[in-house]
Design an enzyme around this catalytic site. Structure first.
Site, PDB file in Angstrom:
ATOM      1  N   HIS A 144     -34.591  56.288 -21.187  1.00 61.52           N
ATOM      2  CA  HIS A 144     -35.770  55.907 -20.767  1.00 61.52           C
ATOM      3  C   HIS A 144     -36.099  55.740 -19.060  1.00 61.52           C
ATOM      4  O   HIS A 144     -35.086  55.156 -18.588  1.00 61.52           O
ATOM      5  CB  HIS A 144     -36.519  54.648 -21.436  1.00 61.52           C
ATOM      6  N   GLU A 196     -40.065  55.294 -23.562  1.00 61.63           N
ATOM      7  CA  GLU A 196     -39.117  55.505 -24.703  1.00 61.63           C
ATOM      8  C   GLU A 196     -39.040  57.025 -24.956  1.00 61.63           C
ATOM      9  O   GLU A 196     -39.998  57.708 -24.806  1.00 61.63           O
ATOM     10  CB  GLU A 196     -39.170  54.581 -25.729  1.00 61.63           C
TER      11      GLU A 196
END
Ligand SMILES: O=P(O)(O)OC[C@H]1O[C@](O)(CO)[C@@H](O)[C@@H]1O
Length: 245
Positions: free
Chosen positions: A138, A143
């Site tokens: 990330h 994410e």
């Protein structure tokens, strides 16, 4: 992509600080994109020491932070605003009104995201974006699975990210579940990106960044397409010499 390998974290942080200071010399009214977490702490120490010893001025510098937790009061010691005040803002001469972070306690979080994105580009964009990287690749709080076309947005933090950040909180339950983050497209619009990677925990992420494909399940791979990316990795992040050959 330029790659620097440093013997340790201290040298990695120094190299990043050197690059930032060079850019400030070249453009004293530049816009700096800032990161938080454990990786950049030493770089901020170096910038503070340089300011105190050599008087580098931040009077005309503007900063935009990558991210902020949702729901933490800005004076909470674990907010990223508190982090930035503690590690940098309170020790240099940057006017507070020239520092920008998303407001994680905004009434309307979606509107806050749109306003932050507009503010960044309305200001003229980021000249140099400092980045760390999560173990899962990330960048900011984007994410795996985040679109490369994403703008500033609200994210639900992966459990692995909450676990990794729990070290800054009294307990993992205190780690917020959501954050506001610059999107991947927002990050890629920076004119220059400096990514720091330190420690054994990041070996897999470095390997995948350098030798893996470009895929949305590994957000940092979006950086491979950026025209002005510098990666600074310490030796602990390098599994073996071939990783950077
Ligand atoms: O530098 P650390 O503490 O390993 O964090 C890595 C990344 O994770 C984040 O803290 C988000 O969890 C990013 O801001 C940071 O770049």
């Amino acid at each position: 992509m330029k790659i620097y390998v440093t013997k340790d974290k201290k040298e990695m942080n120094q190299k990043a600080a050197e690059i930032i200071l060079e850019r400030i010399q070249e453009k004293p009214d530049m816009t700096l994109g800032l990161a938080t977490g454990g990786t950049p702490e030493g770089t901020y120490d170096d910038l503070v020491n340089d300011h105190q010893q050599h008087g580098t001025s931040y009077q005309n510098i503007t900063t935009f932070n990558l991210d902020e937790y949702v729901g933490l009061p800005s004076d909470d010691p674990n907010s990223y605003l508190s982090y930035m005040r503690e590690h940098l803002f309170n020790h240099i001469d940057i006017p507070p009104e020239q520092t920008n972070l998303p407001n994680g306690t905004a009434e309307d979080l979606e509107a806050e995201c749109d306003e932050y994105e507009t503010r960044i580009h309305g200001h003229g964009g980021v000249d140099l974006q400092l980045l760390g990287i999560g173990e899962n690749g990330h960048i900011g709080f984007n994410e795996p699975g985040t679109s490369f076309g994403s703008k500033t947005h609200i994210v639900e933090l992966a459990e692995s990210t909450r676990e990794a950040n729990a070290r800054f909180f009294d307990s993992k339950d205190d780690v917020p579940t959501h954050a506001i983050t610059m999107g991947i497209q927002t990050i890629l619009k920076a004119k220059e990106i400096v990514l720091m990677i330190s420690g054994e925990r990041k070996q897999e992420a470095l390997l995948r960044l350098l030798h893996g494909g470009v895929s949305e399940d590994f957000p940092a791979s979006a950086l491979k397409e950026h025209p002005n990316l510098t990666v600074i990795a310490d030796e602990a992040a390098i599994e073996n010499k071939s990783v950077v050959d």
